[in-house]
Write an enzyme that holds these catalytic residues in place. Structure first.
Site, mmCIF file in Angstrom:
data_model
loop_
_atom_site.group_PDB
_atom_site.id
_atom_site.type_symbol
_atom_site.label_atom_id
_atom_site.label_comp_id
_atom_site.label_asym_id
_atom_site.label_seq_id
_atom_site.Cartn_x
_atom_site.Cartn_y
_atom_site.Cartn_z
ATOM 1 N N ARG A 98 0.867 -1.169 0.000
ATOM 2 C CA ARG A 98 0.000 0.000 0.000
ATOM 3 C C ARG A 98 0.903 1.217 0.000
ATOM 4 N NH1 ARG A 98 -4.735 1.914 2.658
ATOM 5 N NH2 ARG A 98 -4.007 3.585 1.274
ATOM 6 N N ASP A 131 -2.224 -1.048 9.064
ATOM 7 C CA ASP A 131 -1.320 0.003 8.598
ATOM 8 C C ASP A 131 0.092 -0.145 9.140
ATOM 9 O OD1 ASP A 131 -3.161 1.311 7.036
ATOM 10 O OD2 ASP A 131 -3.769 2.708 8.599
ATOM 11 N N GLY A 278 -11.935 19.072 7.920
ATOM 12 C CA GLY A 278 -11.956 19.818 6.663
ATOM 13 C C GLY A 278 -12.181 18.919 5.462
ATOM 14 N N ARG A 348 -13.795 5.762 -1.729
ATOM 15 C CA ARG A 348 -12.564 5.918 -2.500
ATOM 16 C C ARG A 348 -12.708 5.216 -3.844
ATOM 17 N NH1 ARG A 348 -8.055 5.023 2.357
ATOM 18 N NH2 ARG A 348 -8.678 6.866 3.568
ATOM 19 N N TYR A 382 -5.409 6.475 -2.314
ATOM 20 C CA TYR A 382 -4.525 7.610 -2.122
ATOM 21 C C TYR A 382 -4.092 8.159 -3.486
ATOM 22 C CZ TYR A 382 -3.698 6.961 2.926
ATOM 23 O OH TYR A 382 -3.825 6.891 4.286
#
Length: 449
Positions: A98, A131, A278, A348, A382
């Site tokens: 990843r 992760d 945000g 995603r 990503y």
């Protein structure tokens, strides 16, 4: 003729023929020996010349990537690479990875990635959605190639990383260790040169894309602290792999993670992920003395995921659907901005590039160009920026490029693993086309059944 004389005559002729044949053989042997001697002498004489040429090439190969040029003017994005790692990995030896990213020296572009210490379609691929583990390593391979044990180079042990080339050698920044005390190990030309200790003891992390080099110095941004609240953010300046200066951002109510940084006219601009509140992206720009400015992209074309529908933007954090996020990027051109984003507002999936001619400073949602990269029906992930310096391209400007991770497997698909392939594009001022370049692997694999 007398029978005896006939026998003598025939014998004499045979003897003459034998002597001539023997002389020819001796001459042939002498010729071969002389020829071999000459070749050997020439070979020994050529070796110093060959070595001289090699050393000359090595000397010429070392330059300084100045980073003083501006970004090239562009009208769209041309496909640059696609590694098809998951498709190939159904049958071949391909790493479970990843967080892939691309970085270029003045000679080549390489794909960097974080492995899970496992191969696709193998038992060790089970549970690779995690992760941070001690098995994760930073490796690299030539851009466009599927990452395998046969073409990949070990760089460092890491579950968060960055890398860049200053014109002389590769710098890698590799974070590993426990969440409450991780350490970043800096390597220059493969040798450990410095370390950075977690200063808040709360998951020290860095860009997951290339650092930026200007005039022999390289720069990166790191985060330490909560992923859903105020954290601490630092810019580091490095020379030949050693930290020579750092500054902590005074950024209350800002949240910076996984910054995508690039050089532009001797300074560095980073566009990052706000995982706190945000749905637009925060930015920080700084000069070589680490004097910085901060802000959010004002455009009503929102760049994060999840996000609300496009509308009226904000030059501060856009709080609607602002929690969580995904690594991304943008390129600033004056008051305008190229925004890369998922097509979906809540997952995603899909990817597109949008040119908002007033989006860096204006809050409207008007844009003039949209280029399709991945269809909304296909997974993305990503994304991040990288650049090609004039020393590589021969242009008089810095070419902007980006990569997109195409995540497959868990948690969205019925597999025991999580991995991804990648695509990349570079900006051009000529004809381009919108299409969909998805991962394309057919799942599940044999190991998943």
């Amino acid at each position: 003729m007398n029978p005896n004389r006939k026998i003598i005559t025939i014998g004499s002729i045979c003897m003459v023929i034998g002597i001539v044949s023997l002389m020819l053989q001796i001459g042939n042997i002498i010729s071969i020996w002389v020829s071999h001697s000459i070749q050997t002498e020439n070979h020994h004489q050529a070796e110093p010349i060959s070595n001289t040429n090699f050393l000359t090439e090595k000397a010429v190969a070392s330059v300084t990537l100045a980073g003083n040029s501006s970004l090239c003017p562009i009208s769209g994005w041309a496909i640059h690479s696609k590694d098809n790692g998951i498709r190939i990995g159904s049958k071949g030896d391909v790493f479970v990875i990843r967080e892939p990213f691309i970085s270029c020296s003045h000679l080549e572009c390489r794909t960097f990635f974080l492995t899970q210490g496992a191969l696709l379609n193998d038992k060790h691929s089970n549970g690779t959605a995690k992760d941070r583990s001690p098995h994760r390593t930073l490796m690299s391979c030539p851009v466009g190639e599927a990452p395998s044990p046969y073409n990949s180079r070990f760089e460092s042990v890491a579950w968060s990383a960055s890398a860049c080339h200053d014109g002389t050698s590769w710098l890698t920044i590799a974070i590993s260790g426990p969440d409450n005390g991780a350490v970043a190990v800096l390597k220059y030309n493969g040798i450990i040169t410095d370390t950075i200790k977690s200063w808040r003891n709360n998951i020290l992390r860095t860009q997951e894309s290339e650092c930026a080099c200007v005039n022999g110095s390289c720069f990166t941004v790191m985060t330490d602290g909560p992923s859903n609240g105020q954290a601490s953010y630092k810019i580091f300046k490095m020379e030949k792999g050693k930290v020579v200066k750092s500054v902590e951002l005074d950024a209350p109510n800002y949240h910076y993670e996984e910054c995508s940084c690039y050089p532009d006219a001797g300074e560095v601009t980073c566009v990052c992920r706000d995982n706190w509140h945000g749905s637009n992206r925060p930015w920080v720009s700084f000069n070589q003395n680490l004097e910085y400015q901060i802000g959010y992209i004002c455009s009503g074309v929102f760049g994060d995921n999840p996000r609300p529908n496009d509308g009226t933007g904000s030059c501060g954090p856009m709080s609607l659907n602002g929690a969580y996020g995904v690594k991304g990027f943008s390129f600033k051109y004056g008051n305008g901005v190229w925004i890369g984003r998922t097509k979906s507002t809540n997952s995603r999936s899909g990817f597109e590039m949008i040119w908002d001619p007033n989006g860096w400073t204006g809050t409207d949602s008007n844009f003039s160009v949209k280029q399709d990269i991945v269809a909304i029906t296909d997974w993305s992930g990503y994304s991040g920026s990288f650049v090609q310096h004039p020393e590589l391209t021969g242009l008089d400007c810095i070419r902007p490029c980006f990569w997109v991770e195409l995540i497959r497997g868990r948690p969205k698909e019925s597999t025991i693993w999580t991995s991804g392939s990648s695509i990349s594009f570079c900006g051009v001022n000529s004809d381009t086309v919108g299409w969909s370049w998805p991962d394309g692997a057919e799942l599940p694999f044999t190991i998943d059944k």
